[in-house]
Design a protein around this motif. Structure first.
Motif: not given
Ligand code: PXL
Length: 279
Positions: A81-86, A99-100, A103-105, A135-136
């Motif tokens: 999972i790849y995040s950038g500009f929000l 993510i919750r 997101r696997g192991p 925080a995230l």
């Protein structure tokens, strides 16, 4: 089943300026990964272009929500999972939900904490968004802040940005949260003619630096190019230090090519002709 690594890419789609999804899609594809876009917003051009009052900024928060519902029903799973500009506080909240849920192991979570550059926060980011993103990002496997974002994450003033290797080493270790996540700080420089990145690898506990010749000109989108090349490398099982060195080298070459071509800074870097080097 021998599937290409699959990436959920949570970024905006900007028409002009070569950033975000317009960079992540070609780079990850050429490096052999499947890039699944989860667009946060559609913009006519990235936010550094003039006439911001004329800019299209179409918030896609409801589309993000619906996409997550559909992906969940389809049991979609991701290697990264790849995040950038929000685009908003609500989107950062949704990224947390993504993510919750997905997101696997073995999912690699790379959060590029896009918030600003050159000591300034991007005009669409509020202090609340910066706090929330910070925080995230504590949950990430890898973060890729530039020095401005590193200062924000550490709650340090921009003037405290380290200019020596020992100082960056310290910031990397502080940002690692006691070795819980790997960290790559971009745009570090110790001598006038060089610039590059420093990384802390949580797997080894070691810090490495990758430096290259400094090219003149501050282009937008180079952070996105850097993080996308880095992720492509990590998904090919390169070490963090090797992937960092590859990303530094690629961005330097793309800037050098762009300066030789003389195209406007706002158009971003001409990486297209270099993509085959990432094959
Ligand atoms: O490259 C970071 C970025 C991504 N997306 C948009 C931006 C910027 C930086 O200015 O404006 C829309």
């Amino acid at each position: 089943m021998n599937r290409a690594p699959r990436v959920a890419a949570v970024h905006d789609l900007s028409g002009l300026g070569r950033c975000s999804l317009a960079v992540a899609l070609p780079v990850l594809s050429v490096m052999g990964a499947q890039c699944c876009p989860l667009p946060t917003a559609v913009l006519s051009a990235h936010t550094a272009f003039p006439f911001p009052e004329l800019s299209a900024f179409h918030d896609l928060t409801p589309v993000m929500e619906q996409t997550m519902v559909h992906w969940q029903a389809l049991h979609a799973d991701f290697d990264a999972i790849y995040s950038g500009f929000l685009g908003s506080s609500a989107q950062i909240h949704l990224l947390g939900e993504l993510i919750r849920t997905f997101r696997g192991p073995d999912t690699l979570l790379l959060i590029d904490p896009v918030m600003g550059d050159h000591g300034r926060i991007y005009r669409t980011y509020t202090p609340e968004m910066c706090r929330q993103l910070g925080a995230l990002a504590a949950e990430a496997d890898v973060i890729t802040p530039n020095l401005t974002e590193a200062a924000l994450l550490l709650d340090e003033p921009y003037r405290a940005v380290p200019t020596r290797q020992a100082g960056v080493d310290q910031w990397l270790r502080r940002l690692s949260l006691d070795g819980a996540r790997s960290v790559v700080i971009t745009g570090v420089s110790f001598t006038p003619g060089t610039v590059g990145a420093g990384c802390f690898d949580r797997r080894t506990g070691k810090v490495h630096f990758a430096m290259s010749a400094r090219e003149e000109g501050a282009f937008s989108g180079t952070g996105d190019l850097f993080a996308s090349v880095l992720l492509g490398g990590l998904l090919r099982d390169e070490t963090l230090a090797d992937a960092t060195a590859r990303a530094v080298d690629f961005v330097q070459k793309a800037i050098s090519r762009t300066l030789a071509a003389g195209t406007p800074i706002l158009d971003g870097v001409q990486f297209e002709g270099l993509l085959r080097e990432l094959l």
